[in-house]
Write an enzyme that holds these catalytic residues in place. Structure first.
Site, PDB file in Angstrom:
ATOM      1  N   PRO A  18      43.495  45.702  36.628  1.00  0.00           N
ATOM      2  CA  PRO A  18      42.656  45.912  35.590  1.00  0.00           C
ATOM      3  C   PRO A  18      41.240  46.183  35.939  1.00  0.00           C
ATOM      4  O   PRO A  18      40.010  45.550  35.933  1.00  0.00           O
ATOM      5  CB  PRO A  18      42.538  44.545  34.958  1.00  0.00           C
ATOM      6  CG  PRO A  18      43.051  43.451  36.159  1.00  0.00           C
ATOM      7  CD  PRO A  18      43.973  44.575  36.977  1.00  0.00           C
ATOM      8  N   CYS A  19      40.875  47.506  36.371  1.00  0.00           N
ATOM      9  CA  CYS A  19      39.498  48.099  36.545  1.00  0.00           C
ATOM     10  C   CYS A  19      38.627  48.138  35.560  1.00  0.00           C
ATOM     11  O   CYS A  19      37.432  48.160  35.687  1.00  0.00           O
ATOM     12  CB  CYS A  19      39.816  49.580  37.278  1.00  0.00           C
ATOM     13  SG  CYS A  19      40.455  50.529  36.432  1.00  0.00           S
ATOM     14  N   HIS A  20      39.075  48.021  34.378  1.00  0.00           N
ATOM     15  CA  HIS A  20      38.079  47.857  33.023  1.00  0.00           C
ATOM     16  C   HIS A  20      37.435  46.637  33.079  1.00  0.00           C
ATOM     17  O   HIS A  20      36.451  46.562  32.206  1.00  0.00           O
ATOM     18  CB  HIS A  20      39.238  48.099  31.778  1.00  0.00           C
ATOM     19  CG  HIS A  20      40.065  47.027  31.686  1.00  0.00           C
ATOM     20  ND1 HIS A  20      41.551  47.016  32.226  1.00  0.00           N
ATOM     21  CD2 HIS A  20      40.132  45.599  31.112  1.00  0.00           C
ATOM     22  CE1 HIS A  20      41.923  45.857  31.918  1.00  0.00           C
ATOM     23  NE2 HIS A  20      41.200  45.083  31.015  1.00  0.00           N
TER      24      HIS A  20
END
Length: 182
Positions: free
Chosen positions: A141-143
């Site tokens: 989850p780089c968001h």
């Protein structure tokens, strides 16, 4: 970075309620989740760089468990992923990606916080580069990473995709709440 040669990469096209993206896996696990509405070239170029000489084979059935997990997430029915991943990167990239996986659903962290977490507090820009190289959007989850001032910053999938993913998790953003497509 280690490149594995002559492997088959299995791919599918996820199309669900406005979401359209390519996904790929090896026999070991999910290795690529593409950007929203990007053409085949995004997957083909990534595969040629990371798995040179590999063959891309469409296999919707093999990727069904990965697709199902992503759809559950997009529906708000899943907060974390327990699917097998097959990601390759430098030791630094792998440490950053592991730190991303530790960010709880519905929360964000800054690049500085990730750098500190991996015990490299001066490597904030390198953390940003590693995040940009994340091959498995959503599942890693780089968001959930934002700027120090709370602003949304760059995202391989595009800022609209980042905003909508944070909305799925009900993280308040500066952008107006809106569906992925009007």
């Amino acid at each position: 970075m280690k490149n594995e040669k002559k492997r088959e990469l299995y791919w599918t096209w996820l199309s669900y309620e406005g979401w359209s993206l390519y996904m790929a896996a090896t026999s070991r696990g999910l290795c690529f989740v593409g950007s929203q509405d990007q053409p085949w070239d995004e997957l083909a170029q990534w595969a040629s760089q990371r798995f040179p000489g590999s063959t891309l084979v469409r296999d919707d059935e093999r990727l069904q468990p990965y697709v199902a997990s992503l759809i559950e997430y997009l529906r708000g029915e899943r907060e974390s992923f327990d699917i097998a991943l097959d990601v390759h990167g430098t030791p630094f990239q792998l440490a950053v990606w592991e730190a991303l996986c530790q960010i709880p659903f519905g929360q964000t962290r800054t690049y500085s916080e990730i750098a500190t977490q991996i015990q490299r507090p001066a490597a904030v820009r390198a953390v940003g580069a590693a995040i940009g190289a994340n091959p498995v959007l959503i599942a890693v989850p780089c968001h959930r990473v934002i700027g120090k001032n709370g602003a949304l910053t760059g995202y391989r999938g595009g800022m609209e995709m980042k905003e909508v993913l944070l909305q799925v998790e009900q993280v308040e953003t500066r952008a107006q709440r809106r569906p992925l497509r009007a």
